[in-house]
Design a protein around this motif. Structure first.
Motif, PDB file in Angstrom:
ATOM      1  N   PRO A 193       0.820  -1.210   0.000  1.00 40.38           N
ATOM      2  CA  PRO A 193       0.000   0.000   0.000  1.00 40.38           C
ATOM      3  C   PRO A 193       0.861   1.271   0.000  1.00 40.38           C
ATOM      4  O   PRO A 193       1.948   1.292   0.596  1.00 40.38           O
ATOM      5  N   THR A 194       0.375   2.291  -0.647  1.00 39.49           N
ATOM      6  CA  THR A 194       1.039   3.585  -0.590  1.00 39.49           C
ATOM      7  C   THR A 194       1.168   4.030   0.867  1.00 39.49           C
ATOM      8  O   THR A 194       0.238   3.862   1.653  1.00 39.49           O
ATOM      9  N   GLY A 195       2.320   4.562   1.197  1.00 36.00           N
ATOM     10  CA  GLY A 195       2.540   5.015   2.562  1.00 36.00           C
ATOM     11  C   GLY A 195       3.197   3.996   3.452  1.00 36.00           C
ATOM     12  O   GLY A 195       3.559   4.304   4.594  1.00 36.00           O
ATOM     13  N   THR A 196       3.406   2.782   2.958  1.00 40.23           N
ATOM     14  CA  THR A 196       4.081   1.758   3.756  1.00 40.23           C
ATOM     15  C   THR A 196       5.484   2.232   4.141  1.00 40.23           C
ATOM     16  O   THR A 196       6.200   2.799   3.322  1.00 40.23           O
ATOM     17  N   ALA A 197       5.849   1.997   5.377  1.00 37.09           N
ATOM     18  CA  ALA A 197       7.190   2.370   5.830  1.00 37.09           C
ATOM     19  C   ALA A 197       8.226   1.529   5.103  1.00 37.09           C
ATOM     20  O   ALA A 197       8.125   0.302   5.060  1.00 37.09           O
ATOM     21  N   CYS A 198       9.219   2.197   4.538  1.00 31.52           N
ATOM     22  CA  CYS A 198      10.276   1.506   3.795  1.00 31.52           C
ATOM     23  C   CYS A 198      11.634   1.826   4.391  1.00 31.52           C
ATOM     24  O   CYS A 198      11.883   2.945   4.827  1.00 31.52           O
ATOM     25  N   LEU A 199      12.493   0.836   4.358  1.00 34.76           N
ATOM     26  CA  LEU A 199      13.894   1.072   4.669  1.00 34.76           C
ATOM     27  C   LEU A 199      14.559   1.571   3.395  1.00 34.76           C
ATOM     28  O   LEU A 199      14.437   0.951   2.335  1.00 34.76           O
ATOM     29  N   VAL A 200      15.238   2.709   3.509  1.00 38.57           N
ATOM     30  CA  VAL A 200      15.883   3.320   2.350  1.00 38.57           C
ATOM     31  C   VAL A 200      17.388   3.250   2.545  1.00 38.57           C
ATOM     32  O   VAL A 200      17.926   3.789   3.518  1.00 38.57           O
ATOM     33  N   LEU A 201      18.037   2.562   1.635  1.00 33.69           N
ATOM     34  CA  LEU A 201      19.494   2.434   1.697  1.00 33.69           C
ATOM     35  C   LEU A 201      20.086   3.168   0.501  1.00 33.69           C
ATOM     36  O   LEU A 201      19.775   2.854  -0.644  1.00 33.69           O
ATOM     37  N   LYS A 202      20.901   4.166   0.793  1.00 35.44           N
ATOM     38  CA  LYS A 202      21.562   4.913  -0.270  1.00 35.44           C
ATOM     39  C   LYS A 202      23.054   4.628  -0.204  1.00 35.44           C
ATOM     40  O   LYS A 202      23.629   4.552   0.882  1.00 35.44           O
ATOM     41  N   ARG A 203      23.655   4.489  -1.364  1.00 33.55           N
ATOM     42  CA  ARG A 203      25.094   4.220  -1.387  1.00 33.55           C
ATOM     43  C   ARG A 203      25.750   5.029  -2.488  1.00 33.55           C
ATOM     44  O   ARG A 203      25.315   5.012  -3.629  1.00 33.55           O
ATOM     45  N   TRP A 204      26.814   5.716  -2.122  1.00 32.82           N
ATOM     46  CA  TRP A 204      27.663   6.409  -3.095  1.00 32.82           C
ATOM     47  C   TRP A 204      28.976   5.651  -3.178  1.00 32.82           C
ATOM     48  O   TRP A 204      29.530   5.249  -2.151  1.00 32.82           O
ATOM     49  N   THR A 205      29.478   5.493  -4.379  1.00 32.34           N
ATOM     50  CA  THR A 205      30.740   4.797  -4.567  1.00 32.34           C
ATOM     51  C   THR A 205      31.699   5.709  -5.319  1.00 32.34           C
ATOM     52  O   THR A 205      31.318   6.313  -6.316  1.00 32.34           O
ATOM     53  N   TRP A 206      32.908   5.804  -4.811  1.00 36.80           N
ATOM     54  CA  TRP A 206      33.944   6.637  -5.425  1.00 36.80           C
ATOM     55  C   TRP A 206      35.116   5.781  -5.846  1.00 36.80           C
ATOM     56  O   TRP A 206      35.406   4.755  -5.222  1.00 36.80           O
ATOM     57  N   ARG A 207      35.775   6.251  -6.885  1.00 30.39           N
ATOM     58  CA  ARG A 207      37.017   5.608  -7.283  1.00 30.39           C
ATOM     59  C   ARG A 207      38.038   6.714  -7.475  1.00 30.39           C
ATOM     60  O   ARG A 207      37.833   7.598  -8.313  1.00 30.39           O
ATOM     61  N   GLU A 208      39.062   6.678  -6.642  1.00 31.03           N
ATOM     62  CA  GLU A 208      40.077   7.721  -6.667  1.00 31.03           C
ATOM     63  C   GLU A 208      39.457   9.100  -6.473  1.00 31.03           C
ATOM     64  O   GLU A 208      39.821  10.054  -7.149  1.00 31.03           O
ATOM     65  N   GLY A 209      38.457   9.171  -5.624  1.00 23.83           N
ATOM     66  CA  GLY A 209      37.855  10.455  -5.326  1.00 23.83           C
ATOM     67  C   GLY A 209      36.800  10.915  -6.306  1.00 23.83           C
ATOM     68  O   GLY A 209      36.173  11.953  -6.097  1.00 23.83           O
TER      69      GLY A 209
END
Lengths: 251, 251
Positions: A193-209
């Motif tokens: 259902p719309t509004g369901t609580a979700c776990l949000v995982l965000k990831r940024w990946t860098w290579r040599e900055g």
DNA sequence: AAGTGGTCTAGACCACAAA
DNA sequence: TTGTGGTCTAGACCACTTG
């Protein structure tokens, strides 16, 4: 046969964890350990240095080595690759690309700006399934300036995470974890259902900055948990029963 | 002056992270490093062993040392003590005990059963505030069999987390992170609408294999994020601008 | 069988912080 | 000033694995 330095480390760690040596207590000098164990100083040094690397003790020149104060707030978080994790759980993994396009970076989006301020990205939306039920919705950006091969890669069958692991070398990453209600699109994709609580995982990946990729995965409700274990490194030989295995787990 | 073994480690790590040595590539043998750097084998060994400890390389007897495949899925999660974290952000921290009682363990609750199957616990519910706004609701159990002093401790002014840090020595912990909708009680305590998506952080702490405490903290909505950084240990000297600091942060 | 990493020794010198 | 940890050397033996 266990190495002598490991035995010394273990015996010292036992005294610390049992509380026999409380935080602030000085532990034996290296030269005392060489006498106690009849070993060379390098061996005693290696044993104590391992405890220092694990954070169990702090070393101060001229003063000695002291039991550190516990810092429970750091833990190792195991962030599983979804395909691997689903299969580890004995479930059927499936994957679907929902959308794909190439566009310039939008520097006004703070998540994107952390990746890069200019250049083109491949933007993907895809779904991961476990036993034919939606597990996660994934939004991903791949910077073509850093990974130009992504422009021609086929993400309809290969998940971008797996593709990147095979095409990009060692890197750094940052993860952010939050909770959010599912909007209509995400709810539809997750079949909740719309509004369901979700776990949000965000990831940024860098290579040599330089930013390589940004990914945001949303998991529905309490169906999945991230697990992090804390134990002084290299001294977890004594497994305790009744506790589940680290990883992402279904309820 | 940087130590020779650190210089060797760094130069090897640079070649790995730059992609010059891709995953699977064999790196120089220890005896080759001793020749290149004119050092003893113990020094070369220490340098390479540090890379192995960091997970950058894998060592195989008789075969050599090889660049490992990246495993982005492990990261160090910084789980802040709330009081410390709030103050680090320059905000006013406040704390309130909502309820307290002593009761037997309920072995039917799986969260509690992971802590202990019998004995008495102190059960607490409390709130943490940042700038006089509710930050988190905390439910905590402390096992009196392991920490009997908790029976007489005053948690109306001292948060149980801080008390435990001062009264319990080194320990292990496991964290689980999920999302859940706020029920009426939690929503009221957080001063948000019922059903708001919350980040739920659960932590079990053991001492010598015996459960000490279980805590569940709920944070409202996307107001707070847990942050985890991945970088090969000990090789993070090159800080990259534009990225926020690890820790728990408000939006 | 050969050669790698794993471990250990018995020294040594130095920087640095505590007394 | 003193003694600790930090580092390094030039050997050595061993276990294991791979070719």
């Amino acid at each position: 046969m266990t190495a002598l330095h490991a035995r010394i480390s273990g015996e010292l760690a036992d005294r610390i964890r049992s509380g026999e040596w409380p935080p602030g207590q000085r532990i034996p000098f290296e030269h005392e350990l060489t006498a106690q164990y009849g070993c060379a100083r390098a061996t005693a040094s290696k044993a104590v240095q391992a405890l220092a690397d694990a954070g169990l003790v702090e070393r101060r020149r001229r003063a000695g080595t002291f039991v550190a104060s516990p810092r429970i707030q750091t833990a190792v978080l195991e962030i599983p690759e979804l395909k691997t994790e689903v299969r580890r759980r004995g479930q059927v993994y499936d994957y679907q690309q929902l959308a794909r396009r190439v566009r310039p970076v939008n520097p006004l989006d703070p998540d994107e700006a952390s990746l890069a301020r200019s250049g083109d990205v491949v933007e993907l939306r895809c779904r991961h399934f476990a036993n034919e039920r939606p597990l996660a919705v994934e939004d991903r950006l791949i910077h073509l300036g850093v990974a130009p091969a992504a422009a021609t890669a086929d993400f309809t069958t290969v998940p971008p995470g797996a593709w990147l692991l095979a095409h990009v070398a060692w890197s750094e990453a940052e993860h952010r974890i939050a909770a959010a209600a599912a909007d209509a699109d995400v709810a539809a994709a997750l079949e909740v259902p719309t509004g369901t609580a979700c776990l949000v995982l965000k990831r940024w990946t860098w290579r040599e900055g330089k930013g390589v990729t940004f990914v945001r995965q949303r998991f529905a409700g309490e169906a999945f948990e991230l697990v992090a274990r804390f134990a002084p490194r290299s001294f977890d030989q004594g497994g305790h029963e009744g506790r589940p295995t680290p990883g992402m787990r279904s309820k």
